[in-house]
Design an enzyme around this catalytic site. Structure first.
Site, PDB file in Angstrom:
ATOM      1  CG  ASN A   6      -0.244   0.221   2.521  1.00  0.00           C
ATOM      2  OD1 ASN A   6       0.984   0.143   2.589  1.00  0.00           O
ATOM      3  ND2 ASN A   6      -1.002   0.472   3.578  1.00  0.00           N
ATOM      4  CG  LEU A  49      -4.466 -10.420  -2.125  1.00  0.00           C
ATOM      5  CD1 LEU A  49      -3.359  -9.580  -2.732  1.00  0.00           C
ATOM      6  CD2 LEU A  49      -4.185 -10.644  -0.669  1.00  0.00           C
ATOM      7  CG  ASN A  59      -7.026 -10.593   4.763  1.00  0.00           C
ATOM      8  OD1 ASN A  59      -8.037 -11.227   5.074  1.00  0.00           O
ATOM      9  ND2 ASN A  59      -6.934  -9.278   4.881  1.00  0.00           N
ATOM     10  CE1 TYR A 117       6.772  -4.430  13.508  1.00  0.00           C
ATOM     11  CE2 TYR A 117       8.198  -5.053  15.343  1.00  0.00           C
ATOM     12  CZ  TYR A 117       7.944  -4.992  13.978  1.00  0.00           C
ATOM     13  OH  TYR A 117       8.877  -5.502  13.096  1.00  0.00           O
ATOM     14  CE  LYS A 120       5.833  -8.032  12.121  1.00  0.00           C
ATOM     15  NZ  LYS A 120       5.853  -8.501  10.729  1.00  0.00           N
ATOM     16  CE1 TYR A 152      -5.757 -19.363   9.629  1.00  0.00           C
ATOM     17  CE2 TYR A 152      -6.031 -20.435   7.508  1.00  0.00           C
ATOM     18  CZ  TYR A 152      -6.448 -19.522   8.452  1.00  0.00           C
ATOM     19  OH  TYR A 152      -7.578 -18.781   8.202  1.00  0.00           O
ATOM     20  CB  THR A 188      17.725  -6.432   8.642  1.00  0.00           C
ATOM     21  OG1 THR A 188      17.419  -7.658   9.314  1.00  0.00           O
ATOM     22  CG2 THR A 188      18.276  -6.738   7.274  1.00  0.00           C
ATOM     23  NE  ARG A 207      14.436   0.073  12.380  1.00  0.00           N
ATOM     24  CZ  ARG A 207      14.404  -1.202  12.053  1.00  0.00           C
ATOM     25  NH1 ARG A 207      14.708  -1.567  10.847  1.00  0.00           N
ATOM     26  NH2 ARG A 207      14.083  -2.097  12.934  1.00  0.00           N
TER      27      ARG A 207
HETATM   28  P1  NAD Z   1       9.518  -1.476   5.448  1.00  0.00           P
HETATM   29  O1  NAD Z   1       8.710  -0.459   6.165  1.00  0.00           O
HETATM   30  O2  NAD Z   1      10.598  -1.009   4.532  1.00  0.00           O
HETATM   31  O3  NAD Z   1       8.579  -2.472   4.621  1.00  0.00           O
HETATM   32  C1  NAD Z   1       7.250  -2.768   4.969  1.00  0.00           C
HETATM   33  C2  NAD Z   1       6.390  -2.661   3.726  1.00  0.00           C
HETATM   34  O4  NAD Z   1       5.043  -3.007   4.057  1.00  0.00           O
HETATM   35  C3  NAD Z   1       6.377  -1.249   3.143  1.00  0.00           C
HETATM   36  O5  NAD Z   1       6.616  -1.286   1.766  1.00  0.00           O
HETATM   37  C4  NAD Z   1       4.950  -0.756   3.438  1.00  0.00           C
HETATM   38  O6  NAD Z   1       4.490   0.190   2.519  1.00  0.00           O
HETATM   39  C5  NAD Z   1       4.182  -2.069   3.405  1.00  0.00           C
HETATM   40  N1  NAD Z   1       2.915  -2.015   4.159  1.00  0.00           N
HETATM   41  C6  NAD Z   1       2.693  -1.499   5.400  1.00  0.00           C
HETATM   42  N2  NAD Z   1       1.408  -1.635   5.736  1.00  0.00           N
HETATM   43  C7  NAD Z   1       0.795  -2.271   4.693  1.00  0.00           C
HETATM   44  C8  NAD Z   1      -0.540  -2.681   4.441  1.00  0.00           C
HETATM   45  N3  NAD Z   1      -1.534  -2.474   5.337  1.00  0.00           N
HETATM   46  N4  NAD Z   1      -0.807  -3.279   3.249  1.00  0.00           N
HETATM   47  C9  NAD Z   1       0.161  -3.474   2.320  1.00  0.00           C
HETATM   48  N5  NAD Z   1       1.435  -3.096   2.502  1.00  0.00           N
HETATM   49  C10 NAD Z   1       1.757  -2.510   3.682  1.00  0.00           C
HETATM   50  O7  NAD Z   1      10.115  -2.443   6.575  1.00  0.00           O
HETATM   51  P2  NAD Z   1      11.168  -3.630   6.479  1.00  0.00           P
HETATM   52  O8  NAD Z   1      12.303  -3.270   7.359  1.00  0.00           O
HETATM   53  O9  NAD Z   1      11.441  -3.988   5.070  1.00  0.00           O
HETATM   54  O10 NAD Z   1      10.338  -4.800   7.186  1.00  0.00           O
HETATM   55  C11 NAD Z   1       9.719  -5.841   6.443  1.00  0.00           C
HETATM   56  C12 NAD Z   1       9.176  -6.892   7.404  1.00  0.00           C
HETATM   57  O11 NAD Z   1      10.238  -7.410   8.209  1.00  0.00           O
HETATM   58  C13 NAD Z   1       8.114  -6.361   8.360  1.00  0.00           C
HETATM   59  O12 NAD Z   1       7.112  -7.346   8.511  1.00  0.00           O
HETATM   60  C14 NAD Z   1       8.872  -6.178   9.664  1.00  0.00           C
HETATM   61  O13 NAD Z   1       8.035  -6.322  10.779  1.00  0.00           O
HETATM   62  C15 NAD Z   1       9.896  -7.289   9.577  1.00  0.00           C
HETATM   63  N6  NAD Z   1      11.112  -6.990  10.377  1.00  0.00           N
HETATM   64  C16 NAD Z   1      12.040  -6.088   9.945  1.00  0.00           C
HETATM   65  C17 NAD Z   1      13.172  -5.824  10.720  1.00  0.00           C
HETATM   66  C18 NAD Z   1      14.253  -4.876  10.271  1.00  0.00           C
HETATM   67  O14 NAD Z   1      15.302  -4.769  10.942  1.00  0.00           O
HETATM   68  N7  NAD Z   1      14.099  -4.151   9.188  1.00  0.00           N
HETATM   69  C19 NAD Z   1      13.330  -6.470  11.953  1.00  0.00           C
HETATM   70  C20 NAD Z   1      12.340  -7.368  12.372  1.00  0.00           C
HETATM   71  C21 NAD Z   1      11.242  -7.639  11.563  1.00  0.00           C
HETATM   72  N1  UDP Z   2      18.902   4.534  19.263  1.00  0.00           N
HETATM   73  C1  UDP Z   2      19.774   5.496  19.721  1.00  0.00           C
HETATM   74  N2  UDP Z   2      19.874   6.663  19.007  1.00  0.00           N
HETATM   75  C2  UDP Z   2      19.168   6.905  17.875  1.00  0.00           C
HETATM   76  C3  UDP Z   2      18.279   5.914  17.407  1.00  0.00           C
HETATM   77  C4  UDP Z   2      18.162   4.737  18.130  1.00  0.00           C
HETATM   78  O1  UDP Z   2      20.447   5.329  20.749  1.00  0.00           O
HETATM   79  O2  UDP Z   2      19.339   8.005  17.286  1.00  0.00           O
HETATM   80  C5  UDP Z   2      18.820   3.276  20.015  1.00  0.00           C
HETATM   81  C6  UDP Z   2      17.392   2.890  20.406  1.00  0.00           C
HETATM   82  O3  UDP Z   2      17.059   3.478  21.658  1.00  0.00           O
HETATM   83  C7  UDP Z   2      17.496   1.367  20.499  1.00  0.00           C
HETATM   84  C8  UDP Z   2      18.567   1.017  19.455  1.00  0.00           C
HETATM   85  O4  UDP Z   2      19.266   2.226  19.181  1.00  0.00           O
HETATM   86  O5  UDP Z   2      17.951   0.972  21.774  1.00  0.00           O
HETATM   87  C9  UDP Z   2      17.974   0.484  18.164  1.00  0.00           C
HETATM   88  O6  UDP Z   2      16.912   1.337  17.790  1.00  0.00           O
HETATM   89  P1  UDP Z   2      16.156   1.237  16.383  1.00  0.00           P
HETATM   90  O7  UDP Z   2      15.143   2.320  16.360  1.00  0.00           O
HETATM   91  O8  UDP Z   2      17.166   1.182  15.299  1.00  0.00           O
HETATM   92  O9  UDP Z   2      15.430  -0.205  16.365  1.00  0.00           O
HETATM   93  P2  UDP Z   2      14.766  -1.167  17.472  1.00  0.00           P
HETATM   94  O10 UDP Z   2      15.751  -2.270  17.606  1.00  0.00           O
HETATM   95  O11 UDP Z   2      14.583  -0.430  18.769  1.00  0.00           O
HETATM   96  O12 UDP Z   2      13.492  -1.592  16.871  1.00  0.00           O
END
Ligand code: NAD
Ligand code: UDP
Length: 271
Positions: A34, A62, A98, A144, A148, A158, A174, A185
């Protein structure tokens, strides 16, 4: 043989790399998003015969015919998922329902993106998959974390009830290209601050730890897990933890920046 694969959240940081990886393996990919936090630029160059983008909100069912579903739709940065907390929960909860319903109808294998946040503020380090976690359900991260956790419960239901082939990965922090520089972040914050000569903002004492995994390693892990036969959740991340203060110092050293480090209040329930 090439499969038809649905990837939700496909325009986001991690899922767009997953689109690349699965297309490179010869599959057909349908990305659904979206565009809440995603960006079509992440998919630039992919509009050819094996790739299709559908703008769709995953809280709405969908109907597609696919062989596999990867459900990654959900804002991931704390600032993003706290921006519209109710929508965040609906996205994970209804998105999982979904995707699982679609997968059941077409007998597709399902991947669910979970998170290290299911462990909340953990009492043990490092967290093994058999640790049940320590989440504050009513804190600002609850929308969040709990959604999850719900998605994991629903995936397992399922799997047990309908024999659906399911995979769950608990993703740890990541990083990599296509991360949004303004997502608040720690990595983009510190790198941007160091390069601009601004103070690096360490929240709290900086003693909290994180591990940082490159997106290419994560995506390889996701694809390999999908090809395995394990329905149990699997942690994916870098096994080496670093304190946030140490991380700030390393960024200063690597960038050669003269920025100072300043300490700011720790956000609520920040583990
Ligand atoms: P991101 O925000 O870049 O990607 C999420 C995507 O989902 C975006 O493109 C957003 O537009 C889309 N989205 C949000 N709500 C939606 C909805 N209602 N319908 C359709 N699309 C929707 O984040 P990311 O870092 O790429 O994370 C991807 C997945 O990995 C997420 O499920 C997140 O919870 C999980 N995850 C990421 C990290 C990380 O470090 N990045 C860590 C733990 C888990
Ligand atoms: N953090 C920080 N300074 C910043 C942004 C984040 O000290 O400018 C810290 C935050 O408090 C957390 C860690 O860095 O303890 C990772 O934060 P992030 O938002 O990257 O992801 P999270 O793991 O909390 O989802």
């Amino acid at each position: 043989m090439g499969m038809k694969i649905l990837i939700t959240g496909g325009a986001g940081f991690i899922a767009s790399h997953l689109c690349d990886a699965l297309l490179a393996r010869g599959h057909e990919v349908i990305a659904v998003d979206n565009l809440l936090t995603g960006n079509l630029d992440n998919l630039a160059g992919l509009r050819y015969r094996d790739f299709e983008f559908i703008r769709h909100d995953i809280t709405i069912p969908l109907w597609l015919e696919v062989d596999e579903v990867y459900n990654l739709a959900c804002p991931a940065a704390p600032g993003h998922y706290q921006y519209n907390p109710i929508k965040t929960t609906k996205t994970s909860v209804m998105g999982a329902i979904n995707c699982l319903g679609l997968a059941k109808r077409v007998k597709a294998r399902v991947f669910q993106a979970s998170t290290s946040e299911v462990y909340g503020d953990p009492e043990i380090h490092p967290q093994r998959e058999d640790y049940w976690g320590h989440v504050n359900p009513i804190g600002i991260r609850g929308v969040y974390d709990e959604a999850k956790r719900f998605s994991e419960a629903m995936v397992m239901a399922y799997h047990r009830t309908h024999g659906l082939e399911t995979r769950i990965v608990r993703i740890f922090n990541t990083y990599g290209n296509r991360m949004r520089l303004d997502d608040g972040r720690v990595l983009p914050n510190f790198m941007g601050q160091a390069l601009r000569g601004e103070p690096l903002t360490v929240y709290g004492t900086g003693d909290q730890t994180r591990s940082f995994c490159h997106v290419s390693d994560l995506v390889e892990g996701i694809v390999r897990l999908m090809e395995s036969d394990s329905p149990e959740p699997v942690n994916l991340g870098n096994p080496e933890e670093v304190t946030i203060l140490q991380f700030a110092k390393e960024i200063l050293e690597l960038s050669g920046s003269g920025s100072p480090i300043v300490f700011k209040p720790l956000p609520q329930d920040d583990p």
